[in-house]
Design a protein around this motif. Structure first.
Motif, PDB file in Angstrom:
ATOM      1  N   CYS A   1       0.888  -1.164   0.000  1.00  0.00           N
ATOM      2  CA  CYS A   1       0.000   0.000   0.000  1.00  0.00           C
ATOM      3  C   CYS A   1       0.917   1.201   0.000  1.00  0.00           C
ATOM      4  O   CYS A   1       1.550   1.506   1.002  1.00  0.00           O
ATOM      5  CB  CYS A   1      -0.904   0.026   1.236  1.00  0.00           C
ATOM      6  SG  CYS A   1      -1.810   1.601   1.328  1.00  0.00           S
TER       7      CYS A   1
ATOM      8  N   CYS B   1      -0.589   4.134   2.497  1.00  0.00           N
ATOM      9  CA  CYS B   1      -0.605   3.991   3.960  1.00  0.00           C
ATOM     10  C   CYS B   1      -0.373   2.525   4.334  1.00  0.00           C
ATOM     11  O   CYS B   1       0.771   2.074   4.355  1.00  0.00           O
ATOM     12  CB  CYS B   1      -1.898   4.541   4.554  1.00  0.00           C
ATOM     13  SG  CYS B   1      -3.411   4.084   3.687  1.00  0.00           S
ATOM     14  N   SER B   2      -1.439   1.779   4.610  1.00  0.00           N
ATOM     15  CA  SER B   2      -1.238   0.400   5.069  1.00  0.00           C
ATOM     16  C   SER B   2      -2.430  -0.492   4.750  1.00  0.00           C
ATOM     17  O   SER B   2      -2.705  -1.435   5.478  1.00  0.00           O
ATOM     18  CB  SER B   2      -0.990   0.392   6.582  1.00  0.00           C
ATOM     19  OG  SER B   2      -2.097   0.982   7.234  1.00  0.00           O
ATOM     20  N   CYS B   3      -3.178  -0.206   3.672  1.00  0.00           N
ATOM     21  CA  CYS B   3      -4.379  -0.977   3.342  1.00  0.00           C
ATOM     22  C   CYS B   3      -4.009  -2.458   3.177  1.00  0.00           C
ATOM     23  O   CYS B   3      -3.011  -2.793   2.523  1.00  0.00           O
ATOM     24  CB  CYS B   3      -5.023  -0.434   2.074  1.00  0.00           C
ATOM     25  SG  CYS B   3      -5.590   1.265   2.308  1.00  0.00           S
TER      26      CYS B   3
HETATM   27 FE    FE Z   1      -3.471   2.113   2.864  1.00  0.00          FE
END
Ligand code: FE
Length: 210
Positions: free
Chosen positions: A110, A113-115
């Protein structure tokens, strides 16, 4: 390492301190209670986690029709299996599986961010959220994979999938050789979160890493 990828070495500790401060503030303001975070973490450790993804991958390994459906319509295929309710719920909306082949290796990142597909993979590890990994994975995936212990033949194409709130990707790794006689449950035990993120292979037990 290129300078543009340099970040403070203590960034993980700094982020942990920031999270602790934020949690304390939320508790102090009465927005969450002291048990809220533990409850959510517990849910993603016992109900929603990589053990679900491992079952899905193992089914795909033994059932080519299921694998085809899993790639074509991931939520519909997942809904066929006996998994906890809520697989398409929080952080599981719009999941999409991609299958590795001898010629194509898939890697999930991602960049924003951190999906991450929580119901099938659990909570993302720190390194997945790290700015260095997010930046380098798309710019020099082969080098990053090698550092993580996965050396791909130069002839293997690497496809990178950028997870987002719209699509959360996970990888169906290749079934390891030497696993012909294994049951679905035994196969599932070979499927790690790292393999479903595309930073490792699924390995037969006792096999040496390449
Ligand atoms: Fe994300």
């Amino acid at each position: 390492m290129n300078e543009r990828f340099s970040y403070p070495a203590d960034r993980e500790a700094r982020n942990a301190a920031r999270v602790k401060a934020l949690e304390s503030l939320l508790i102090e303001k009465g927005i969450i209670t002291s048990g809220t975070v533990d409850k959510i973490l517990g849910y993603f450790e016992t109900q929603m986690g990589p053990f679900n993804g491992a079952k899905i991958v193992a089914r795909a390994w033994v059932d080519p029709a299921f694998k085809e459906k899993l790639v074509a319509d991931t939520p519909a295929a997942i809904a066929e299996l006996d998994l906890p309710t809520g697989m398409a719920g929080a952080e599981g909306e719009h999941m999409q599986a991609v299958a590795n082949t001898p010629k194509v290796h898939n890697l999930v990142v991602c960049t924003l961010c951190s999906c991450y597909p929580w119901p099938v993979l659990g909570l993302p590890p720190y390194w997945y959220k790290d700015p260095t990994f997010r930046a380098r994975a798309v710019r020099e995936p082969r080098a990053v994979l090698k550092e993580l212990g996965l050396e791909l033949d130069p002839s293997v194409e690497i496809k990178i999938w950028d997870s987002s709130a719209q699509i959360r990707w996970f990888v169906i790794p290749e079934r390891p050789t030497g696993t012909d006689g294994m049951s679905e449950a035994e196969l599932a035990s070979l499927v790690t979160p790292e393999a479903m993120m595309g930073v490792a292979r699924a390995m037969a037990l006792g096999a040496k890493t390449a």
